[in-house]
Motif scaffolding. Structure first.
Motif, short mmCIF file in Angstrom:
data_model
loop_
_atom_site.label_atom_id
_atom_site.label_comp_id
_atom_site.label_asym_id
_atom_site.label_seq_id
_atom_site.Cartn_x
_atom_site.Cartn_y
_atom_site.Cartn_z
N PRO A 156 0.81 -1.23 0.00
CA PRO A 156 0.00 0.00 0.00
C PRO A 156 0.84 1.27 0.00
N LEU A 157 1.97 1.23 0.70
CA LEU A 157 2.78 2.44 0.80
C LEU A 157 3.31 2.86 -0.57
N LEU A 158 3.81 1.85 -1.33
CA LEU A 158 4.35 2.14 -2.66
C LEU A 158 3.25 2.59 -3.61
N VAL A 159 2.09 1.87 -3.55
CA VAL A 159 0.98 2.23 -4.43
C VAL A 159 0.55 3.67 -4.14
N GLY A 160 0.47 3.98 -2.86
CA GLY A 160 0.09 5.35 -2.48
C GLY A 160 1.06 6.36 -3.05
N THR A 161 2.37 6.07 -2.93
CA THR A 161 3.38 7.00 -3.45
C THR A 161 3.23 7.17 -4.95
N VAL A 162 3.06 6.02 -5.64
CA VAL A 162 2.93 6.10 -7.10
C VAL A 162 1.71 6.94 -7.47
N SER A 163 0.60 6.73 -6.75
CA SER A 163 -0.61 7.48 -7.10
C SER A 163 -0.40 8.97 -6.87
N VAL A 164 0.27 9.31 -5.75
CA VAL A 164 0.51 10.73 -5.49
C VAL A 164 1.40 11.33 -6.58
N VAL A 165 2.42 10.55 -6.99
CA VAL A 165 3.32 11.05 -8.03
C VAL A 165 2.55 11.28 -9.33
N ILE A 166 1.68 10.31 -9.69
CA ILE A 166 0.91 10.47 -10.92
C ILE A 166 0.03 11.70 -10.83
N PHE A 167 -0.62 11.85 -9.68
CA PHE A 167 -1.54 12.98 -9.52
C PHE A 167 -0.78 14.31 -9.59
N LEU A 168 0.37 14.36 -8.91
CA LEU A 168 1.16 15.60 -8.93
C LEU A 168 1.66 15.90 -10.33
N ALA A 169 2.06 14.85 -11.05
CA ALA A 169 2.53 15.07 -12.42
C ALA A 169 1.41 15.66 -13.27
N LYS A 170 0.20 15.13 -13.09
CA LYS A 170 -0.92 15.67 -13.85
C LYS A 170 -1.19 17.12 -13.47
N ILE A 171 -1.08 17.42 -12.18
CA ILE A 171 -1.30 18.81 -11.75
C ILE A 171 -0.26 19.71 -12.40
N LEU A 172 0.99 19.27 -12.40
CA LEU A 172 2.03 20.11 -12.99
C LEU A 172 1.77 20.32 -14.48
N LEU A 173 1.29 19.28 -15.15
CA LEU A 173 0.96 19.44 -16.57
C LEU A 173 -0.16 20.46 -16.74
N MET A 174 -1.15 20.37 -15.87
CA MET A 174 -2.26 21.33 -15.94
C MET A 174 -1.75 22.75 -15.72
N ILE A 175 -0.84 22.89 -14.75
CA ILE A 175 -0.32 24.22 -14.46
C ILE A 175 0.49 24.74 -15.63
N PHE A 176 1.22 23.80 -16.25
CA PHE A 176 1.93 24.20 -17.47
C PHE A 176 0.93 24.69 -18.52
N PHE A 177 -0.21 23.99 -18.61
CA PHE A 177 -1.23 24.41 -19.57
C PHE A 177 -1.73 25.82 -19.24
N PHE A 178 -1.97 26.07 -17.96
CA PHE A 178 -2.36 27.42 -17.53
C PHE A 178 -1.37 28.46 -18.04
N MET A 179 -0.08 28.15 -17.85
CA MET A 179 0.96 29.11 -18.23
C MET A 179 1.03 29.25 -19.74
N TRP A 180 0.93 28.11 -20.39
CA TRP A 180 0.97 28.09 -21.86
C TRP A 180 -0.12 29.00 -22.40
N VAL A 181 -1.32 28.87 -21.87
CA VAL A 181 -2.43 29.72 -22.32
C VAL A 181 -2.15 31.16 -21.98
N ARG A 182 -1.58 31.39 -20.79
CA ARG A 182 -1.36 32.76 -20.37
C ARG A 182 -0.45 33.50 -21.34
N TRP A 183 0.58 32.81 -21.81
CA TRP A 183 1.54 33.49 -22.68
C TRP A 183 1.15 33.37 -24.14
N THR A 184 -0.06 32.89 -24.40
CA THR A 184 -0.54 32.79 -25.78
C THR A 184 -1.67 33.77 -26.04
N VAL A 185 -2.64 33.80 -25.13
CA VAL A 185 -3.87 34.53 -25.40
C VAL A 185 -3.84 35.88 -24.68
#
Lengths: 181, 381
Positions: B316-345
């Motif tokens: 469970p500990l490893l699965v939990g870590t992996v899930s948090v990493v996946i979730f954080l990676a997705k958040i960072l991608l979303m934040i990158f998208f926010f920035m990408w839009v900001r410097w485009t539009v």
């Protein structure tokens, strides 16, 4: 002139929704995100100076090491912001180039006043003053920003010369003197 | 893992909360540096890459790397905010002026409590979400608390006693209230889909992810594909709610100097700044949980199967870590998208913002809701 009247088309639904335009913009910016930088890392990387660049004005010597300026003061008179100040002086009779007769005793260019217009270079009959590649000057005081004669020659160095005007004059004078005797 | 889920005591809860804040706060700070870097790269510049302490320059590979990504600029900026002179202009209402940035931080850091950021597989094979408070009102709590953020903007604009701040505050409040409607309406189809009629209902965000982790084609589909219009409306409203470009009405530095935080500086300003990024992080977190499968790595690949592939299903500990990493990676991608839009539009005009909000997004959200209400009713008949 013929007037061309363009019909202003109404925006399509896609255009009014902004979304295709936003997507197109995003495509452009992501391309730039991965393209190499267009900027220079300035102090380490320097821009290539194009020929004809008007940098800091400098005094030059001819290939024989003779200072070319004859302190005619034309540059001082033409200088629009009055950045140049020359004290004319003579050349001792014993010098090899005594026939030039005059050389600047002091030659100051105030870089706080200079506007890099290049008129001094244009007006100089001796091709002694050149605006060269140096573009960055700095100093801690106003005094430091005045380039004196030594500094001007140090910055200018030696430029190739095709005329050797004063050598030819001396030679002509010597020949003429020989004919009279 | 028992103690983590069952042992509820005050100090442990405080510790967990602090741990989450200790991740959120630096993440928000790092986002500010990422913003500068992404901006620079989009504009064909290298971005901040100079600052480095001389002793760190001796570290062989890491030193130049940290210098290149501007890590020390981030530290220098943070320190600068702490050590700068705290200027409070003379014309402000001092009490509310100081209160506003504090008020901005509270909702920004509170909403994280009901947002699950990972999950592990319990002993009985069920998915246990990692979150501070697993409450059924979930999303409603996020909306309720996050919308309190507008008070700090209004308060800052009002207390500053300056035209620019006041206009920024007024604009921001009008914008936030307008887009909140579309934001809320756009997520209703998701919860209509999740909750069976007559059964116990939930607005929990973890349940939305569980629904996207079900086996089968329709079970594993992310809601982004099931409800694209919902996702689009939610995303656009999210940009408006977080005051991001192109809905940068609260700041609009071109016409309002700095908008609601014109009169702010030093640490108080940085609190607004961090709060904005915290809102972005939470907002993109909610978007990911609702529409992008939460901690599931890929569509139709739920976390449990992914863990099986990695061979860590029983830990469970490893699965939990992996899930948090996946979730954080997705958040960072979303934040990158926010920035990408900001410097485009570029920023919309104020009237455009209002027109999009009331005349396009809100009818679209209502129509979308009606469509799914009828569709789900027909499906379940």
């Amino acid at each position: 002139m013929a007037v061309v009247t363009l019909e202003r088309k109404p925006l399509s639904f896609a255009e009014r929704s902004y979304l295709p335009q936003v997507a197109a913009g995003l495509r452009i910016t992501i391309k730039h995100l991965f393209s190499p930088n267009k900027t220079l890392q300035y102090p380490e990387e320097r821009p290539a100076i194009p020929p004809g660049y008007r940098g800091v004005p400098t005094l030059v010597k001819d290939p024989n090491g003779r200072e070319k300026c004859v302190s005619c003061q034309l540059c001082e008179f033409v200088c629009p912001p009055k950045a140049i100040r020359i004290v004319p002086g003579g050349i001792p009779e014993s010098a090899a180039n005594a026939n030039v007769e005059k050389a600047p005793q002091a030659f100051d260019i105030d870089m706080l006043r200079c506007i890099y217009c290049g008129l001094c270079q244009e007006v100089c009959p001796e091709e002694a003053i050149f605006l060269q590649n140096l573009y960055s000057t700095s100093g801690y005081s106003r005094g430091e920003m005045v380039n004196h004669k030594e500094r001007l020659y140090e910055l200018g160095g030696t430029l190739p010369d095709t005329h050797f005007k004063w050598d030819r004059k001396r030679k002509a004078a010597e020949e003429a003197a020989g004919r009279h005797v | 893992m028992n103690f983590f889920t069952q042992f509820h005591s005050m100090p442990l809860d405080v510790l967990k909360g602090l741990a989450v804040i200790c991740v959120m706060f630096p993440l928000a700070g790092a986002c500010s540096m990422a913003e500068r870097k992404v901006c620079a790269w989009i504009q064909d510049r290298p971005g901040p890459n100079r600052a480095i302490p001389f002793w760190f320059a001796w570290v062989p590979v890491l030193g130049p790397f940290m210098q290149k990504i501007g890590a020390f600029h981030l530290l220098a900026d943070g320190l600068k905010f702490l050590f700068k002179e705290e200027i409070t202009p003379g014309q402000v209402n001092r009490r509310y002026f100081v209160l506003a940035p504090i008020l901005a931080m509270i909702p920004a850091l509170t909403t994280v409590a009901v947002v699950p950021f990972g999950a592990f597989i319990g002993a009985d094979g069920s998915l246990v979400p990692l979150m501070l408070a697993n409450v059924d009102i979930g999303l409603l709590a996020v909306f309720a608390i996050a919308s309190l953020g507008v008070y700090s903007v209004i308060l800052a604009g009002w207390a500053s006693n300056s035209k620019y701040s006041f206009l920024g505050g007024v604009r921001a409040s009008a914008q936030l209230i307008s887009y909140e409607l579309s934001l809320t309406l756009s997520v209703l189809p998701v919860f209509l889909w999740i909750n069976a009629p007559g059964g116990p209902g939930t607005l929990g965000l973890a349940n939305a992810v569980e629904f996207q982790s079900l086996p089968g084609f329709w079970g594993g589909t992310w809601f982004l594909f099931l409800m694209p219009v919902s996702a689009l409306v939610f995303l656009i409203a999210l940009f408006a709610e977080t005051n991001r470009q192109p809905f940068d009405m609260a700041e609009s530095e071109a016409d309002l100097v700095g908008g609601f935080h014109t009169e702010y500086g030093a640490f108080k300003w940085s609190l607004f700044f961090v709060a904005e990024y915290c809102h972005m992080i939470i907002g993109s977190g909610v978007f990911i949980l609702l529409f992008l499968g939460g901690w599931n790595p890929l569509p139709w690949v739920p976390l449990a199967r992914f863990a099986g592939w990695l061979g860590i299903a029983g830990l469970p500990l490893l699965v939990g870590t992996v899930s948090v990493v996946i979730f954080l990676a997705k958040i960072l991608l979303m934040i990158f998208f926010f920035m990408w839009v900001r410097w485009t539009v570029p920023r919309f005009r104020y009237d455009q913002v209002m027109r999009i909000g009331w005349r396009i997004l809100l009818p679209l959200a209502v129509a979308n809701l009606l469509f799914y209400v009828i569709g789900i009713a027909l499906l379940q008949r």
